[in-house]
Design a protein around this motif. Structure first.
Motif, PDB file in Angstrom:
ATOM      1  N   MET A  18       0.848  -1.195   0.000  1.00  0.00           N
ATOM      2  CA  MET A  18       0.000   0.000   0.000  1.00  0.00           C
ATOM      3  C   MET A  18       0.885   1.247   0.000  1.00  0.00           C
ATOM      4  SD  MET A  18      -2.283   1.290   3.210  1.00  0.00           S
ATOM      5  CE  MET A  18      -2.304   3.022   3.596  1.00  0.00           C
ATOM      6  N   SER A  19       0.531   2.203  -0.877  1.00  0.00           N
ATOM      7  CA  SER A  19       1.346   3.415  -0.905  1.00  0.00           C
ATOM      8  C   SER A  19       0.755   4.426   0.075  1.00  0.00           C
ATOM      9  CB  SER A  19       1.356   3.994  -2.311  1.00  0.00           C
ATOM     10  OG  SER A  19       0.014   4.219  -2.699  1.00  0.00           O
ATOM     11  N   ARG A  20       1.503   5.486   0.316  1.00  0.00           N
ATOM     12  CA  ARG A  20       1.083   6.484   1.302  1.00  0.00           C
ATOM     13  C   ARG A  20      -0.211   7.163   0.840  1.00  0.00           C
ATOM     14  NH1 ARG A  20       5.575   9.547   1.413  1.00  0.00           N
ATOM     15  NH2 ARG A  20       4.783  10.983  -0.149  1.00  0.00           N
ATOM     16  N   PRO A  21      -1.182   7.329   1.743  1.00  0.00           N
ATOM     17  CA  PRO A  21      -2.447   7.980   1.360  1.00  0.00           C
ATOM     18  C   PRO A  21      -2.170   9.370   0.780  1.00  0.00           C
ATOM     19  CG  PRO A  21      -2.596   7.057   3.577  1.00  0.00           C
ATOM     20  CD  PRO A  21      -1.172   6.932   3.162  1.00  0.00           C
ATOM     21  N   SER A  22      -2.826   9.711  -0.337  1.00  0.00           N
ATOM     22  CA  SER A  22      -2.492  10.949  -1.049  1.00  0.00           C
ATOM     23  C   SER A  22      -2.853  12.195  -0.235  1.00  0.00           C
ATOM     24  CB  SER A  22      -3.205  10.985  -2.398  1.00  0.00           C
ATOM     25  OG  SER A  22      -4.593  10.809  -2.171  1.00  0.00           O
ATOM     26  N   ILE A  23      -3.760  12.045   0.756  1.00  0.00           N
ATOM     27  CA  ILE A  23      -4.124  13.197   1.585  1.00  0.00           C
ATOM     28  C   ILE A  23      -2.886  13.766   2.296  1.00  0.00           C
ATOM     29  CG2 ILE A  23      -4.707  11.831   3.649  1.00  0.00           C
ATOM     30  CD1 ILE A  23      -7.066  13.775   4.109  1.00  0.00           C
ATOM     31  N   LEU A  24      -1.851  12.915   2.474  1.00  0.00           N
ATOM     32  CA  LEU A  24      -0.654  13.364   3.202  1.00  0.00           C
ATOM     33  C   LEU A  24       0.401  13.990   2.287  1.00  0.00           C
ATOM     34  CD1 LEU A  24      -0.222  10.362   5.679  1.00  0.00           C
ATOM     35  CD2 LEU A  24      -1.035  12.655   6.217  1.00  0.00           C
ATOM     36  N   ASP A  25       0.157  13.982   0.964  1.00  0.00           N
ATOM     37  CA  ASP A  25       1.191  14.475   0.041  1.00  0.00           C
ATOM     38  C   ASP A  25       1.760  15.850   0.406  1.00  0.00           C
ATOM     39  OD1 ASP A  25       1.039  12.119  -1.226  1.00  0.00           O
ATOM     40  OD2 ASP A  25      -0.088  12.831  -2.974  1.00  0.00           O
ATOM     41  N   PRO A  26       0.898  16.836   0.788  1.00  0.00           N
ATOM     42  CA  PRO A  26       1.479  18.161   1.088  1.00  0.00           C
ATOM     43  C   PRO A  26       2.502  18.104   2.220  1.00  0.00           C
ATOM     44  CG  PRO A  26      -0.953  18.204   1.295  1.00  0.00           C
ATOM     45  CD  PRO A  26      -0.576  16.823   0.890  1.00  0.00           C
ATOM     46  N   LEU A  27       2.372  17.145   3.129  1.00  0.00           N
ATOM     47  CA  LEU A  27       3.287  17.088   4.274  1.00  0.00           C
ATOM     48  C   LEU A  27       4.580  16.358   3.940  1.00  0.00           C
ATOM     49  CD1 LEU A  27       0.758  16.306   7.134  1.00  0.00           C
ATOM     50  CD2 LEU A  27       1.626  18.519   6.369  1.00  0.00           C
ATOM     51  N   PHE A  28       4.551  15.567   2.867  1.00  0.00           N
ATOM     52  CA  PHE A  28       5.740  14.789   2.533  1.00  0.00           C
ATOM     53  C   PHE A  28       6.530  15.406   1.374  1.00  0.00           C
ATOM     54  CE2 PHE A  28       3.743  11.838   5.332  1.00  0.00           C
ATOM     55  CZ  PHE A  28       4.783  11.089   5.865  1.00  0.00           C
ATOM     56  N   ARG A  29       6.147  16.645   0.978  1.00  0.00           N
ATOM     57  CA  ARG A  29       6.944  17.253  -0.098  1.00  0.00           C
ATOM     58  C   ARG A  29       8.228  17.812   0.501  1.00  0.00           C
ATOM     59  NH1 ARG A  29       4.478  23.145  -0.832  1.00  0.00           N
ATOM     60  NH2 ARG A  29       3.743  23.350   1.310  1.00  0.00           N
ATOM     61  N   SER A  30       9.257  17.866  -0.329  1.00  0.00           N
ATOM     62  CA  SER A  30      10.546  18.370   0.132  1.00  0.00           C
ATOM     63  C   SER A  30      10.405  19.851   0.490  1.00  0.00           C
ATOM     64  CB  SER A  30      11.564  18.196  -0.988  1.00  0.00           C
ATOM     65  OG  SER A  30      12.593  19.135  -0.827  1.00  0.00           O
ATOM     66  N   LEU A  31      11.118  20.287   1.513  1.00  0.00           N
ATOM     67  CA  LEU A  31      11.066  21.703   1.910  1.00  0.00           C
ATOM     68  C   LEU A  31      11.581  22.584   0.775  1.00  0.00           C
ATOM     69  CD1 LEU A  31      12.235  21.627   5.627  1.00  0.00           C
ATOM     70  CD2 LEU A  31       9.964  22.089   4.744  1.00  0.00           C
ATOM     71  N   HIS A  32      12.397  21.973  -0.060  1.00  0.00           N
ATOM     72  CA  HIS A  32      12.952  22.668  -1.211  1.00  0.00           C
ATOM     73  C   HIS A  32      11.854  23.279  -2.083  1.00  0.00           C
ATOM     74  CE1 HIS A  32      16.980  22.352  -3.442  1.00  0.00           C
ATOM     75  NE2 HIS A  32      16.445  23.534  -3.610  1.00  0.00           N
ATOM     76  N   SER A  33      10.684  22.598  -2.097  1.00  0.00           N
ATOM     77  CA  SER A  33       9.608  23.044  -2.989  1.00  0.00           C
ATOM     78  C   SER A  33       8.810  24.207  -2.385  1.00  0.00           C
ATOM     79  CB  SER A  33       8.661  21.874  -3.253  1.00  0.00           C
ATOM     80  OG  SER A  33       7.999  21.536  -2.044  1.00  0.00           O
ATOM     81  N   ILE A  34       9.169  24.625  -1.172  1.00  0.00           N
ATOM     82  CA  ILE A  34       8.409  25.705  -0.525  1.00  0.00           C
ATOM     83  C   ILE A  34       9.020  27.048  -0.891  1.00  0.00           C
ATOM     84  CG2 ILE A  34       7.813  26.711   1.719  1.00  0.00           C
ATOM     85  CD1 ILE A  34       7.543  23.911   2.811  1.00  0.00           C
TER      86      ILE A  34
END
Length: 702
Positions: free
Chosen positions: A1-17
């Motif tokens: 099972m892959s990570r639930p997509s609802i969590l995607d914003p929290l798992f993005r690299s800080l680089h993308s901020i």
């Protein structure tokens, strides 16, 4: 099972901020300790909790502003007084007033006219900072905030304070955290409905907001509803993961063993002493577990010298009666060899085949030992984790005994149990672990406690002295050694660095050699195993009188004739470690002494530690005190001990939540072992949030 997509914003690299360049990204990756080759992610910022708040809500005018306190003032700017030409050390002063009085705002090295732009004469500004006095006048040096009258809401009146690192400003961290909070999704509730009702806690989303953007200082306190909620969530994730791993280890794939009683009787007869009441009870617990169809998973806690090894031997004898073999695993070769030396004579008398497997064995001996284990001719193997390498085959492994468990992580535990597909697990630890830590670290292990020490053990006299008394200490030591005593002299890891550690021990060794000559031997982590063993042998045979060592000897070294333990820089050791080290003496029939040498000045915590060790020999009292003094620090020695590191839960404050989290995790898995459906999905999201998703693949088998 892959990570639930609802969590995607929290798992993005800080680089993308927005606003995070390569340099800041690299700094944050180091600061948050991201795994090798990975970058820090948005979630890292949320898990980095403030340690306090700055309260800027005091707005009582200049007259009401108190020295050394923070005040927020609405000021009218009157005039500027830049420093005279050529005198850069004189500050730039800005004079301002409100209806209650006058104040100066002071800026050092303020070239380039930016202060004039920030505080234009004749205008009104909100200014916040710490009130100081100079020549009887109130002033604020380098105010924290200056905002225009119509932008007052931009100033945080309750501002979180974060742990920082060199190159990372509070302002930058607050800004980034806000950006991440704005993307925090509303997650499904994983907490049981009756808990939510009982505690009246906010949702995870609101608790995160309240902790990072508090309206009042109380919102961010450790005992606030926000932080309680988050600590519970972290504990729940940890307990869930432990229980899932454990259900894999202890699933009812065990074997109900039957015993004849003859080998255990032979071992009992071969023992040079009778078992204590505690040992008898522990053996009873173990036999009961072995006879049950589930796999045993039991922790035997006993203070240093309480006789855990004999309990393990009785367990291994019982397993031999049921036709299976046992493996006993120690953290170091030194210890494995010592276990073997103490067990072998008893095993020989009782007719049990026992093998020692170490990396340093001659190839021929090793082959022969492996063959005896493969055919089942030998019943017991003693060694380090090398016992579980691929070349070692057991005829029928029934029991794994692990000494000093906290050195082994969950992964090694899974590897152990793979060798014997139904092997029972017995763990021995000399670190008396308080109940809360048994839960956090071992999940649900059953626990047997050996409280009393074997008969004939002498109490240990403990004294505390400053290192400035060194000459007197050596003089006393010389007198005792002339009377036939032997002594350990332990040096700390200086700054926990391998290279310096050696210097400390080697310097002390050189100093003591001047007085004692060849009667002193040295052991430290950088020596070869052969050199260590050689020094140890000389000491055990009483050829050497003083063993200078780093903490290599902390665990399990047994020299009954050694009656003196000197611990240098005792203030650098944790309580559990001091207690372990002291337990190396007092093993023979003579009275023993432990001397704690400290270097001034002592911190309050160090003072409390030394007082505790001096006052009591009860390992459980010491462990509880250790937990209290170290709080979040880890109780079992250095960070690598595999204790779970908490980000949101602070054991001192939140310990009581652990039992609830444990119960809730247990009932969740009982009701829904595969964590399916919406409730299961919410708990899976929780496991990903706290990075415990390693446990998720194990669920399928559930």
């Amino acid at each position: 099972m892959s990570r639930p997509s609802i969590l995607d914003p929290l798992f993005r690299s800080l680089h993308s901020i927005k606003g995070v360049g390569p340099q800041l990204s690299a700094l944050l990756t180091r600061f948050f300790g991201a795994p090798e080759g990975q970058e820090a992610i948005a979630l890292d910022l949320l898990m980095h909790m403030p340690t306090g708040v700055v309260d800027r809500r005091r707005m009582e005018g200049i007259a009401g502003a108190v020295h050394n306190n923070i005040a927020t003032l609405k000021l009218h700017i009157d005039r500027h007084q830049p420093p005279p030409r050529g005198r850069p050390n004189v500050p730039h002063r800005v004079f301002a007033h409100d209806e209650t009085g006058e104040i100066q705002l002071v800026y050092f090295r303020a070239q380039g006219g930016w202060v004039e732009k920030l505080l234009p004469v004749g205008e009104t500004r909100y200014v916040s900072g710490t009130i100081g006095f100079f020549n009887g006048e109130k002033q604020i040096t380098h105010p924290d905030y200056v905002v225009e009258a119509d932008k007052f809401e931009d100033m945080p009146l309750v501002e979180p304070v974060y742990p920082l690192t060199h190159g990372l400003s509070s302002r930058a961290l607050i800004k980034l955290t806000r950006q991440v909070l704005d993307t925090l999704p509303q997650l499904p509730e994983w907490m049981p409905a009756e808990r939510v009702a009982e505690f009246g806690w906010p949702t995870f989303h609101d608790a995160m907001f309240g902790s990072h953007v508090p309206d009042t200082p109380d919102d961010a306190q450790l005992w606030s509803k926000n932080r309680m909620r988050l600590a519970y969530d972290e504990y729940l994730a940890g307990q869930l993961a432990l229980l899932i791993v454990r259900s894999q280890l202890v699933a009812p794939r065990g074997i109900a063993r039957t015993f004849t009683g003859d080998i255990t009787a032979a071992v009992t007869a071969a023992l040079p002493y009778t078992l204590t009441e505690g040992q008898r009870l522990a053996v009873g617990d173990i036999l009961h577990d072995l006879a049950a169809p589930e796999r045993m998973s039991r922790l035997v806690q006993g203070d240093v010298g309480a006789g855990k090894t004999v309990v393990a031997l009785m367990a291994m004898a019982a397993v031999a009666e049921s036709g299976a073999q046992s493996a006993m695993m120690a953290p170091t070769e030194l210890l494995a060899a010592q276990h073997y030396r103490s067990l072998a004579p008893i095993c020989v008398k009782a007719g049990l085949g026992i093998e020692l497997l170490t990396g340093k064995m001659p190839a021929g001996d090793r082959r022969a030992a492996l063959e005896r284990l493969r055919t089942g001719e030998s019943h017991i193997a003693v060694g380090t984790h090398a016992l579980f390498q691929s070349g070692v085959e057991f005829h029928n492994l029934g029991l794994t005994v692990v000494d000093e468990q906290h050195r082994f992580g969950v992964h090694q535990r899974l590897a152990l149990s793979e060798k014997g597909s139904h092997a029972d697990l017995l763990v021995m630890t000399a670190t008396p672990i308080p109940r809360t830590l048994v839960l956090t670290h071992f999940g649900d292990m059953a626990v047997s406690i050996l409280r009393e020490k074997p008969r004939g053990r002498q109490p240990i006299d403990t004294a505390v002295t400053s290192i400035s008394e060194y000459a007197r200490v050596v003089q006393r030591l010389k007198a005792r050694i002339d009377e036939g005593a032997q002594a350990f002299w332990v040096c700390p890891l200086v700054e926990e660095s391998e290279t310096l550690e050696v210097v400390a021990a080697e310097d002390r060794f050189a100093e003591l050699k001047k007085v004692f000559g060849d009667q002193v031997v040295l052991i430290h982590g950088r020596m070869s195993a052969a050199a260590k063993q050689d020094a140890m042998d000389r000491f055990q045979r009483n050829e050497a009188k003083i063993l200078v060592a780093t903490t290599v000897i902390e665990v399990g070294v047994d020299v009954p004739n050694a009656t003196i333990m000197i611990i240098e820089h005792a203030e650098r050791f944790g309580l559990a470690q001091l207690h372990q080290l002291r337990g190396r003496v007092g093993r023979g029939s003579q009275r023993s002494a432990c001397l704690l040498l400290y270097k001034e000045p002592l911190s309050e915590t160090a003072q409390a530690r030394l007082d505790t060790i001096k006052r009591t020999e009860d390992g459980f009292e010491i462990a509880e005190k250790d937990l209290e003094l170290r709080g979040q620090g880890d109780v079992l020695g250095t960070r690598q001990s595999g204790m779970p590191g908490y980000h949101l839960a602070v054991p001192d404050v939140h310990r009581h939540l652990l039992e609830w989290a444990h119960e809730d995790a247990r009932s969740a898995l009982t009701l829904n072992p595969g964590l399916t459906g919406p409730d299961g999905e919410a708990l899976r999201i929780l496991l990903y949030l706290f990075r415990k998703d390693l446990a998720i693949p194990l669920l399928r088998a559930g």
